[in-house]
Design a protein around this motif. Sequence first.
Motif, short mmCIF file in Angstrom:
data_model
loop_
_atom_site.label_atom_id
_atom_site.label_comp_id
_atom_site.label_asym_id
_atom_site.label_seq_id
_atom_site.Cartn_x
_atom_site.Cartn_y
_atom_site.Cartn_z
N ARG A 32 -6.50 59.84 24.01
CA ARG A 32 -6.81 61.26 24.21
C ARG A 32 -8.25 61.57 23.80
O ARG A 32 -8.96 62.30 24.48
N LEU A 33 -8.69 61.00 22.69
CA LEU A 33 -10.07 61.19 22.22
C LEU A 33 -11.06 60.64 23.25
O LEU A 33 -12.01 61.31 23.63
N ALA A 34 -10.81 59.42 23.71
CA ALA A 34 -11.71 58.80 24.69
C ALA A 34 -11.73 59.59 26.00
O ALA A 34 -12.79 59.76 26.61
N GLN A 35 -10.59 60.08 26.43
CA GLN A 35 -10.53 60.86 27.66
C GLN A 35 -11.30 62.18 27.52
O GLN A 35 -11.98 62.61 28.44
N GLU A 36 -11.19 62.79 26.36
CA GLU A 36 -11.93 64.03 26.14
C GLU A 36 -13.43 63.79 26.14
O GLU A 36 -14.20 64.54 26.74
N VAL A 37 -13.87 62.72 25.49
CA VAL A 37 -15.29 62.37 25.49
C VAL A 37 -15.76 62.10 26.92
O VAL A 37 -16.78 62.64 27.36
#
Length: 77
Positions: A32-37
């Motif tokens: 989720r963090l990587a997708q948001e970035v």
Amino acid sequence: RSEELARIHTWLGDPAVRLVTVVGMGGIGKTRLAQEVAGNWTQTVVWVRLDDVTDTEHSLLARLGQTLELPECPWPE
């Protein structure tokens, strides 16, 4: 997660940084963090799945090469 997002954006904005890897225990929100970035980044982001890569250096390099569509090269013996 604003602190983590800011840190990753700083790394991605640094011309000396060519690879950012998000690692940690399962279920803590790495994807989720990587997708948001990636969704907020204005330059090219390449998503490389590593969840099924074995723990050998050659497997990791092979996956990166496949994803980035790099020509294959022989591995040194």
